[in-house]
Design an enzyme around this catalytic site. Structure first.
Site, PDB file in Angstrom:
ATOM      1  N   ASN A  43       0.743  -1.281  -0.627  1.00  0.00           N
ATOM      2  CA  ASN A  43      -0.027   0.017  -0.259  1.00  0.00           C
ATOM      3  C   ASN A  43       1.125   1.197  -0.105  1.00  0.00           C
ATOM      4  O   ASN A  43       1.914   1.654  -1.343  1.00  0.00           O
ATOM      5  CB  ASN A  43      -1.482   0.261   0.981  1.00  0.00           C
ATOM      6  CG  ASN A  43      -0.901  -0.034   2.719  1.00  0.00           C
ATOM      7  OD1 ASN A  43      -0.566  -1.090   2.701  1.00  0.00           O
ATOM      8  ND2 ASN A  43      -1.531   0.561   3.393  1.00  0.00           N
ATOM      9  N   ASP A  44       0.580   1.723   0.880  1.00  0.00           N
ATOM     10  CA  ASP A  44       1.212   3.398   0.428  1.00  0.00           C
ATOM     11  C   ASP A  44       2.414   3.766   0.652  1.00  0.00           C
ATOM     12  O   ASP A  44       3.392   2.513   1.064  1.00  0.00           O
ATOM     13  CB  ASP A  44       1.792   4.195   2.166  1.00  0.00           C
ATOM     14  CG  ASP A  44       0.544   4.318   3.103  1.00  0.00           C
ATOM     15  OD1 ASP A  44      -0.830   4.366   2.001  1.00  0.00           O
ATOM     16  OD2 ASP A  44      -0.025   4.192   4.214  1.00  0.00           O
ATOM     17  N   GLN A  60       4.368   0.519   2.598  1.00  0.00           N
ATOM     18  CA  GLN A  60       4.031  -0.944   2.909  1.00  0.00           C
ATOM     19  C   GLN A  60       3.652  -1.837   2.496  1.00  0.00           C
ATOM     20  O   GLN A  60       3.210  -1.811   1.573  1.00  0.00           O
ATOM     21  CB  GLN A  60       2.395  -0.177   3.351  1.00  0.00           C
ATOM     22  CG  GLN A  60       2.845   1.137   4.224  1.00  0.00           C
ATOM     23  CD  GLN A  60       2.679   0.627   5.741  1.00  0.00           C
ATOM     24  OE1 GLN A  60       1.832   1.001   6.395  1.00  0.00           O
ATOM     25  NE2 GLN A  60       4.212   1.708   6.115  1.00  0.00           N
ATOM     26  N   SER A 107       3.060   3.653   7.823  1.00  0.00           N
ATOM     27  CA  SER A 107       3.285   4.958   6.732  1.00  0.00           C
ATOM     28  C   SER A 107       4.408   5.773   7.830  1.00  0.00           C
ATOM     29  O   SER A 107       4.180   5.948   8.950  1.00  0.00           O
ATOM     30  CB  SER A 107       2.581   5.326   6.408  1.00  0.00           C
ATOM     31  OG  SER A 107       2.246   4.114   5.159  1.00  0.00           O
ATOM     32  N   ARG A 167      -0.497   9.271  13.861  1.00  0.00           N
ATOM     33  CA  ARG A 167       0.192   8.174  12.720  1.00  0.00           C
ATOM     34  C   ARG A 167       0.568   8.809  11.507  1.00  0.00           C
ATOM     35  O   ARG A 167       0.432   9.897  11.183  1.00  0.00           O
ATOM     36  CB  ARG A 167       0.074   6.639  12.528  1.00  0.00           C
ATOM     37  CG  ARG A 167      -1.956   6.996  11.316  1.00  0.00           C
ATOM     38  CD  ARG A 167      -2.308   5.619  11.126  1.00  0.00           C
ATOM     39  NE  ARG A 167      -3.331   5.823  10.408  1.00  0.00           N
ATOM     40  CZ  ARG A 167      -4.708   5.803  11.395  1.00  0.00           C
ATOM     41  NH1 ARG A 167      -5.141   5.604  12.266  1.00  0.00           N
ATOM     42  NH2 ARG A 167      -5.945   6.176  10.222  1.00  0.00           N
ATOM     43  N   ASP A 168       1.859   7.753  10.550  1.00  0.00           N
ATOM     44  CA  ASP A 168       1.981   8.800   9.185  1.00  0.00           C
ATOM     45  C   ASP A 168       3.408  10.127   9.474  1.00  0.00           C
ATOM     46  O   ASP A 168       3.370  10.927   9.227  1.00  0.00           O
ATOM     47  CB  ASP A 168       0.581   9.339   8.368  1.00  0.00           C
ATOM     48  CG  ASP A 168      -0.098   7.194   8.146  1.00  0.00           C
ATOM     49  OD1 ASP A 168       0.561   6.838   9.154  1.00  0.00           O
ATOM     50  OD2 ASP A 168      -1.116   7.573   8.457  1.00  0.00           O
ATOM     51  N   GLU A 221      -4.535  11.135   6.618  1.00  0.00           N
ATOM     52  CA  GLU A 221      -3.705   9.887   6.815  1.00  0.00           C
ATOM     53  C   GLU A 221      -2.759  10.626   6.430  1.00  0.00           C
ATOM     54  O   GLU A 221      -2.748  10.935   4.755  1.00  0.00           O
ATOM     55  CB  GLU A 221      -4.350   8.354   6.406  1.00  0.00           C
ATOM     56  CG  GLU A 221      -5.279   8.279   6.666  1.00  0.00           C
ATOM     57  CD  GLU A 221      -5.555   6.713   6.740  1.00  0.00           C
ATOM     58  OE1 GLU A 221      -6.248   6.412   5.381  1.00  0.00           O
ATOM     59  OE2 GLU A 221      -5.361   5.415   7.907  1.00  0.00           O
TER      60      GLU A 221
HETATM   61  C1  FRU Z   1      -2.936   5.377   4.893  1.00  0.00           C
HETATM   62  C2  FRU Z   1      -2.771   3.703   6.345  1.00  0.00           C
HETATM   63  C3  FRU Z   1      -2.084   4.997   6.910  1.00  0.00           C
HETATM   64  C4  FRU Z   1      -1.229   3.114   7.759  1.00  0.00           C
HETATM   65  C5  FRU Z   1      -1.091   2.607   6.705  1.00  0.00           C
HETATM   66  C6  FRU Z   1      -0.989   1.228   7.307  1.00  0.00           C
HETATM   67  O1  FRU Z   1      -3.054   4.511   4.098  1.00  0.00           O
HETATM   68  O2  FRU Z   1      -3.585   3.351   6.914  1.00  0.00           O
HETATM   69  O3  FRU Z   1      -2.359   5.698   7.730  1.00  0.00           O
HETATM   70  O4  FRU Z   1      -0.015   3.900   8.672  1.00  0.00           O
HETATM   71  O5  FRU Z   1      -1.796   3.002   5.720  1.00  0.00           O
HETATM   72  O6  FRU Z   1      -0.450   0.051   5.791  1.00  0.00           O
END
Ligand code: FRU
Length: 495
Positions: A43-44, A60, A107, A167-168, A221
């Site tokens: 993902n991210d 991710q 992330s 987060r992030d 996010e």
């Molecule tokens: C965004 C998210 C982030 C998190 C990650 C988890 O797509 O939800 O907020 O850190 O993906 O995989």
């Protein structure tokens, strides 16, 4: 001891990748020039940076399954943003603060300091009292092998904020100090928290840099703040904003108060598959962004993550885009110029009048191609201009420029027997004389750019390679095209 466990978990994950890779040999849905992981789930984009002469993508990553799970940070490097070399996994869950089975290393971002590469990420855990997210650090001398900081976590959620929604971390440098913005949630509203540090280890809370009063949802996010021209951009993916997946605000940053004040707002991409973009500056002086080309199950229109799990993989990144500021403080998101190196077999037409009879776009093999078009709006009488893409005569994806309704739509209800939904954006043409369209088609996605890269739609479609016909049709009059230029695109992603 904990260093040993981290290394052991990375080795285990590497063994999984090596075992799975042969299964993807005949994977027909793999993208040809969009970045993907070697196998498994991605993902991210995380920690994007131009470091020691190379582009680095971290991501991710769940190497164990084609669905989201305990998050690792995958890692790849490139000279040109097109061809990628996979490096060993950078982060694996291993510590009490980042080893949640349905969490792991979430992330974050990276920064260079004294020649070393530092990663900032969200550790996720559960000490028996619910999901806890904290900000953590790891660093590397060689940009390949990362050590988690022994005093992690470096930041915990402030009082009154939800520990499960913090987060992030995105880190940057400004006038000799380091700053970090994190997404947070309080009283069911999104907050962006700003921190400051002299040394990347000790962080001090500065202020709520920006907050939603409801209009920007309940959680930011992947928040990101960066300078552009004489302004700053604050960009985020909002939770709880219906179909909006990636919002930008242009404004001014006051480092004294730690407050960001917006003067304009816009959408980075209106499509269903563009999420969690992250920005980074490169050596050419550009500000680039890269996003995850998929969506979450909590989005109102979400159906699933597509059929690629059958081929043991899921997810790709959207094309890297250069961010440009216009004088009226809107942003343009322009696919990077490096992509031109993939072009072959140029086809060009000038002054074409299109009616109801479909005009065929000749472009490469009709699957991996690029096309640029300019419509003369003064000469055009048509009510709608349709792009019918990836067609086999039955299935097709329909992009509609509805000039009468002033609306742009990307319809994938009949794309592939799998995908569904229609992403829609306002098409404000005012008294523009020309309408520009720029299209990138890959094996399993289409990215559409228009209105000088200010009105963009990215959507995944999983059409077979036999769906390789592409047409333009005009309804309710004639559409006059000043030019239509197309190319086939070479494959750059090989595993
Ligand atoms: C965004 C998210 C982030 C998190 C990650 C988890 O797509 O939800 O907020 O850190 O993906 O995989």
């Amino acid at each position: 001891m904990s260093k040993a466990l981290h290394m052991e978990n990375i080795s285990k994950a590497q063994a999984e990748i090596a075992a799975k890779k042969p299964l993807l040999k005949d994977a027909a849905m793999r993208q040809r020039y969009h970045f993907m992981a070697e196998e498994g789930w991605i993902n991210d984009p995380n920690g994007l940076i131009f470091y020691r002469g190379k582009y680095h993508y971290f991501y991710q990553y769940n190497p164990y399954d084609a669905f989201w799970g305990a998050m690792h940070w995958g890692h790849a490097i490139s000279d040109d943003l097109l061809h990628w070399e996979y490096l060993p996994i950078a982060l694996a869950p291993s510590e009490p603060y980042d080893d949640h089975k349905e969490g792991g290393c979430f992330s974050g971002s990276s920064i260079e300091h004294d020649g070393k590469l530092y990663l900032f990420y969200t550790g996720t855990t559960n000490y028996g009292d619910g999901f806890v997210q904290t900000q953590c650090m790891a660093y590397s001398e060689d940009g390949i092998n990362f050590k988690k900081y022994e005093y992690n976590p470096i930041i915990t959620a402030p009082d009154g904020y939800e520990q499960q929604n913090f987060r992030d971390p995105k880190v940057w440098e400004h006038e000799g100090c380091y700053y970090m913005v994190c997404g947070a949630k309080k009283d069911n509203l999104a907050k962006a928290l700003l921190y400051k540090s002299d040394n990347l280890e000790n962080w001090q809370f500065l202020n709520v840099m920006f907050e939603s009063l409801g209009e920007y949802g309940y959680m930011f996010e992947c928040p990101d703040l960066y300078p552009i021209g004489d302004k700053y951009v604050f960009m985020f993916s909002p939770m709880g904003l219906h179909k909006r997946t990636s919002v930008y605000l242009v404004g001014d940053m006051d480092y004294r108060t730690g407050k960001f004040n917006p003067v304009n707002v816009g959408e980075i991409d209106w499509g269903f598959d563009f999420y969690a973009p992250q920005s980074f500056p490169d050596a050419k002086g550009r500000r680039l962004i890269v996003a995850w080309a998929n969506a979450w199950d909590w989005m109102p229109w979400w159906k699933d993550w597509g059929p690629t799990y059958k081929e043991h993989w899921c997810g790709s990144f959207n094309l890297p885009r250069e961010v440009r500021l216009t004088p009226d403080y809107t942003l343009q998101f322009v696919p990077v110029e490096e992509l031109r190196a993939l072009r072959n077999d140029k086809q060009e037409y000038f002054d074409i009048c299109i009616h109801q009879t479909p005009f065929s776009i000749t472009a490469g093999d009709g699957v991996a191609f690029e096309s640029r078009m300019i419509i003369d709006l003064k000469e055009t009488t048509a009510e709608r201009v349709l792009l019918k893409l990836r067609s086999d005569g039955e299935k097709e994806t329909v992009i509609c420029f509805d000039l009468r309704k002033a609306e742009l739509s990307f319809n994938r209800d009949n794309s592939d027997g799998w995908s569904c939904g229609c992403s829609i954006s306002p098409l404000s043409l005012k008294d523009k004389p020309l309408l520009d369209i720029h299209l990138f088609s890959d094996q399993s996605s289409v990215e559409l750019f228009s209105l000088e890269y200010q009105n963009n739609h990215s959507c995944n479609i999983y059409g077979s390679s036999k769906q390789n016909q592409n047409f333009i049709v005009a309804e309710g009059g004639v559409a006059v095209f000043r030019s239509i230029t197309s190319w086939g695109l070479e494959t750059s992603m090989t595993v």
